[in-house]
Design a protein around this motif. Structure first.
Motif, PDB file in Angstrom:
ATOM      1  N   ASP A 178       0.809  -1.215   0.000  1.00 25.52           N
ATOM      2  CA  ASP A 178       0.000   0.000   0.000  1.00 25.52           C
ATOM      3  C   ASP A 178       0.843   1.267   0.000  1.00 25.52           C
ATOM      4  OD1 ASP A 178      -2.367  -1.197  -0.146  1.00 25.52           O
ATOM      5  OD2 ASP A 178      -3.089  -0.673   1.858  1.00 25.52           O
ATOM      6  N   TYR A 179       2.024   1.203   0.638  1.00 27.54           N
ATOM      7  CA  TYR A 179       2.778   2.454   0.722  1.00 27.54           C
ATOM      8  C   TYR A 179       3.344   2.872  -0.627  1.00 27.54           C
ATOM      9  CZ  TYR A 179       6.548  -0.919   1.645  1.00 27.54           C
ATOM     10  OH  TYR A 179       7.404  -1.962   1.584  1.00 27.54           O
ATOM     11  N   GLU A 181       1.551   2.474  -3.403  1.00 26.50           N
ATOM     12  CA  GLU A 181       0.342   3.124  -3.919  1.00 26.50           C
ATOM     13  C   GLU A 181       0.206   4.515  -3.292  1.00 26.50           C
ATOM     14  OE1 GLU A 181      -1.521   1.397  -6.023  1.00 26.50           O
ATOM     15  OE2 GLU A 181      -3.156   2.826  -6.284  1.00 26.50           O
ATOM     16  N   ALA A 182       0.473   4.588  -1.989  1.00 28.63           N
ATOM     17  CA  ALA A 182       0.336   5.869  -1.293  1.00 28.63           C
ATOM     18  C   ALA A 182       1.354   6.873  -1.809  1.00 28.63           C
ATOM     19  CB  ALA A 182       0.505   5.675   0.208  1.00 28.63           C
ATOM     20  N   ARG A 184       2.572   6.941  -4.768  1.00 26.89           N
ATOM     21  CA  ARG A 184       2.062   7.392  -6.059  1.00 26.89           C
ATOM     22  C   ARG A 184       0.970   8.438  -5.814  1.00 26.89           C
ATOM     23  NH1 ARG A 184       1.041   2.106  -8.483  1.00 26.89           N
ATOM     24  NH2 ARG A 184       3.263   1.710  -8.559  1.00 26.89           N
ATOM     25  N   GLY A 185       0.190   8.208  -4.751  1.00 23.83           N
ATOM     26  CA  GLY A 185      -0.898   9.116  -4.426  1.00 23.83           C
ATOM     27  C   GLY A 185      -0.441  10.496  -3.978  1.00 23.83           C
ATOM     28  N   ILE A 186       0.796  10.614  -3.461  1.00 25.20           N
ATOM     29  CA  ILE A 186       1.268  11.955  -3.106  1.00 25.20           C
ATOM     30  C   ILE A 186       2.025  12.591  -4.260  1.00 25.20           C
ATOM     31  CG2 ILE A 186       1.372  11.515  -0.624  1.00 25.20           C
ATOM     32  CD1 ILE A 186       4.445  11.371  -0.960  1.00 25.20           C
ATOM     33  N   GLY A 187       2.045  11.945  -5.408  1.00 26.72           N
ATOM     34  CA  GLY A 187       2.603  12.589  -6.593  1.00 26.72           C
ATOM     35  C   GLY A 187       4.074  12.320  -6.827  1.00 26.72           C
ATOM     36  N   ALA A 188       4.611  11.208  -6.306  1.00 21.72           N
ATOM     37  CA  ALA A 188       6.015  10.888  -6.554  1.00 21.72           C
ATOM     38  C   ALA A 188       6.162  10.264  -7.943  1.00 21.72           C
ATOM     39  CB  ALA A 188       6.521   9.919  -5.489  1.00 21.72           C
ATOM     40  N   SER A 189       7.307  10.535  -8.591  1.00 18.50           N
ATOM     41  CA  SER A 189       7.530   9.974  -9.926  1.00 18.50           C
ATOM     42  C   SER A 189       7.995   8.523  -9.807  1.00 18.50           C
ATOM     43  CB  SER A 189       8.588  10.793 -10.654  1.00 18.50           C
ATOM     44  OG  SER A 189       9.799  10.754  -9.944  1.00 18.50           O
ATOM     45  N   ARG A 192      11.492   8.158  -8.472  1.00 17.93           N
ATOM     46  CA  ARG A 192      11.549   8.418  -7.047  1.00 17.93           C
ATOM     47  C   ARG A 192      10.973   7.249  -6.251  1.00 17.93           C
ATOM     48  NH1 ARG A 192      12.034  13.334  -4.310  1.00 17.93           N
ATOM     49  NH2 ARG A 192      11.404  13.125  -2.151  1.00 17.93           N
TER      50      ARG A 192
END
Lengths: 295, 385
Positions: A178-179, A181-182, A184-189, A192
């Motif tokens: 999940d982390y 996915e998370a 990705r959810g905060i906008g990391a490339s 990164r």
């Protein structure tokens, strides 16, 4: 910083891992202080070439002058094993370093992106893994000409696929967390996410395998040298020293153990070096196991 | 009220080996400015997929087949079509304008970083310019105050740092700091950015009512309780004051007492920050607590949307009625909905609910009902109306 203290304590607590550390530490000292422990003779140009005392084929027993005796061709065994420590570290660390780097790049690309990229990279590793490692390495060395560098290239070529595979598997597992996915959810490339989130969670099995494999690589290099596919003649290298002693493993009739030192001493160096890394690898596995309770 | 998100005709399909799974089919949904919209439904009804589709994070092998999601950006005033945006522009929106709280607070935090590190990352990703400005002010302070030998030795470095931070504050992605951040030793010149982010992080943790936030920030996720972790995850989602906060079953894995605290927190945040919240839950009680409007989904389709009072007092769709009937009540026998959830691979024809519906008519088998407005702000998709 408490993490480092924790690790150090764990390392010292287990007698076997402590033994591993001590063995490797002794080898490090031998490698660093080689010029003091076995000073090269005056006017000796290449310090890695073992000085020889005559050209007779028969090994000489340990004496004042040559404390571990001389091997075939009157090469000084003491000088050879001490300076050979440097060769061993050189081969082991460089090969494993390159192999881990290749494995991380290809393995994380394959594991993270999946699909066609995964398919291409993994089929290439399958091709490499289809050959028996030592035979492929021999063929490569024979093709590009025997030298220490060819041995390193050959060992790199045969050992990167298992690393790529290992890292791919771990990344594949971490990718579903999940982390990831998370993040990705905060906008990391993607870059990164791989570097900061996936790799730090997937790298530990690789580090353990790398520390175990340093010994294995040195062993394989020694095997190639023993077969005459390694360093040039006279180069300080444990495999080469055992190779010199090939004809003297069994002494003259009536005294079969006459030249025991010629093969045993370089053999023991190889044995302890590999043993040290194996113990250290086990210790790493114990420390890095995330299920181990901290504090 | 203005709409923040307008979803029109959204379809999400999963192309699996067994066949095509219609996770969401032809969904129309609006999220208004400043409201809390609840989505309720059984497992597999497409609630979470709706949330992930807004962020464009549908996992493989799922694909957004058709539809549009329009996002009204409050700051720029423009309307963005999220499904047509380039990936890098989408990344700038995720975590910044639209952020998400996941169901499992434990799993949504990376075990190898401290809470503080993870929340700072959001600031470092989306608030670089502000951080640069603050860091520059700090260096300016050092340059004017610094006296003595140590300060005069460090002065050249401070000047260099000041120049770097100035660049970061002005441009969106300047070359020099970006290049240096990849070099091992020079990367340390930028440490003040991280420091400023840490300060903001502590403020953020204080905002979600974490006691002793500075100490919690240096803890790893496994050292915190479930409620604390969820607060940290919420802090991470709120870090950049998003316009839309998507909460995917944020209370499901928590104790009832902690649940109540979380709901209180959500309510307060909404009022303070003026954000819209998309609240996904399968718990009708929770939905009635926090939501302004509630939408009911069944097997990838929307059944009914209405304000909370309207939906709970006058449920119109047979599925909504059945759902409300199956809420356990003391002293009443528990009633369940007969039949099983629609098979997503071979969904029933027409209205997806007709095999289980007590009011099913012949037309229900052939045709799916369109969403109709039966009273003000009350939409139902059923042939009965």
């Amino acid at each position: 910083m408490t993490d480092w203290k924790f690790m150090a304590r764990q390392l010292v607590k287990n007698p076997l891992s402590l033994a591993g550390i001590i063995i490797i530490a002794i080898f490090v000292v031998l490698a660093i202080f080689a010029p003091l422990i076995a000073p090269p003779p005056e006017g000796h140009l290449n310090h890695y070439m073992i000085p020889r005392d005559g050209y007779s084929a028969t090994p000489q027993l340990p004496s004042e002058e040559h404390i571990f005796g001389t091997t075939e061709g009157q090469y000084d065994i003491f000088y050879g094993v001490i300076w050979g420590t440097r060769s061993a570290f050189h081969v082991g660390l460089v090969v494993i370093g390159i192999v881990v780097a290749i494995g991380i790049v290809l393995g994380s690309l394959a594991g993270y992106f999946g699909g066609v990229i995964d398919e291409i990279i993994m089929r290439i590793t399958d091709i490499f893994l289809a050959f028996p490692a030592l035979i492929l390495a021999m063929a490569i060395v024979a093709a590009i000409g025997p030298s220490l560098r060819s041995v390193m290239i050959a060992l790199t070529v045969v050992s990167w696929p298992s690393y790529a595979r290992l890292i791919r598997g771990d990344i594949l597992q971490v990718r579903e967390e999940d982390y990831i996915e998370a993040s990705r959810g905060i906008g990391a490339s993607n870059f990164r996410i791989i570097m900061r989130h996936a790799l730090p969670n997937a790298i530990y099995p690789t580090l353990v395998m790398a520390s175990l494999d340093i010994g294995a690589v040195v062993l394989a290099a020694a095997a190639l040298s023993f077969l005459g596919l390694g360093a040039p003649e006279g180069y300080a290298d444990w495999g080469q020293l055992t190779s010199f002693a090939r004809n003297w493993i069994v002494g003259p009739s009536g005294d079969p153990l006459r030249h025991w030192y010629a093969v045993t001493i370089p053999g023991l160096f190889i044995l302890f070096f590999v043993l040290g890394w194996n113990l250290l690898g086990d210790a790493f596995r114990d420390i890095l196991d995330p299920r181990l309770a901290r504090r | 009220m203005e709409d923040l998100i307008k979803i029109r005709g959204l379809s999400v399909r999963f192309h699996t080996y067994e066949g095509i799974v219609h996770a969401i089919e032809d969904l129309d949904l609006d999220i208004r400015q400043g409201e809390t919209l609840g989505i309720v439904g059984e497992t597999g009804s497409g609630k979470s997929m709706t949330a992930l589709a807004i962020l464009r994070l549908i996992p493989y092998p799922g694909r957004i087949e058709s539809g549009s999601i329009a996002f009204c950006d409050r700051d720029s005033g423009g309307e963005l079509e999220l499904l047509k945006l380039r990936e890098d522009r989408m990344r700038a929106i995720r975590g910044n304008k639209i952020s998400m709280v996941f169901q499992e607070p434990g799993a949504a935090l990376n075990p190898v970083y401290t809470i503080g590190d993870q929340i700072s990352e959001v600031f470092l990703l989306h608030r670089r310019q502000e951080l640069g400005r603050q860091a520059k002010q700090r260096v300016d302070g050092l340059l004017s105050d610094g006296n003595g030998l140590a300060a005069s030795l460090k002065r050249p470095f401070w000047h260099w740092q000041r120049r770097l931070y100035e660049k970061i504050a002005q441009e969106s992605n300047p070359f020099e700091p970006r290049f240096l951040s990849h070099l091992p030793l020079f990367r340390r010149l930028l440490w003040r950015l991280t420091d400023e982010a840490k300060l903001l992080t502590v403020d953020m943790l204080k905002d979600v009512e974490i006691p002793d936030p500075a100490r919690v920030a240096i803890h790893y996720p496994h050292e915190l309780s479930g409620g604390m972790k969820q607060r940290a995850v919420i802090a991470m989602a709120l870090a950049c004051s998003p316009e839309l906060l998507i909460a995917d079953e944020p209370t499901t894995s928590l104790d009832v007492t902690i649940q109540a605290q979380m709901l209180e927190l959500f309510r307060r945040i909404k009022v303070e920050k003026g954000a819209s919240v998309l609240f996904i839950t399968h718990n009708l009680g929770v939905a009635s607590e926090v939501c302004d409007r509630v939408s009911v989904m069944y097997a990838g389709r929307l059944c009914e949307v209405a304000s909370v009072e309207e939906l709970f007092l006058h449920p119109s769709h047979p599925y909504t009625k059945a759902l409300l009937d199956s809420v356990p009540m003391p002293g009443k026998e528990l009633r369940t909905i007969p039949g099983a959830l629609a098979d997503p691979l071979n969904p029933p024809s027409g209205c997806r609910f007709h095999p289980r519906c007590p009011n099913a008519m012949p037309v229900c088998q052939q045709e799916r009902a369109k969403l109709k407005e039966i009273s003000k702000d009350h939409m139902v998709a059923c042939h009965l109306f």
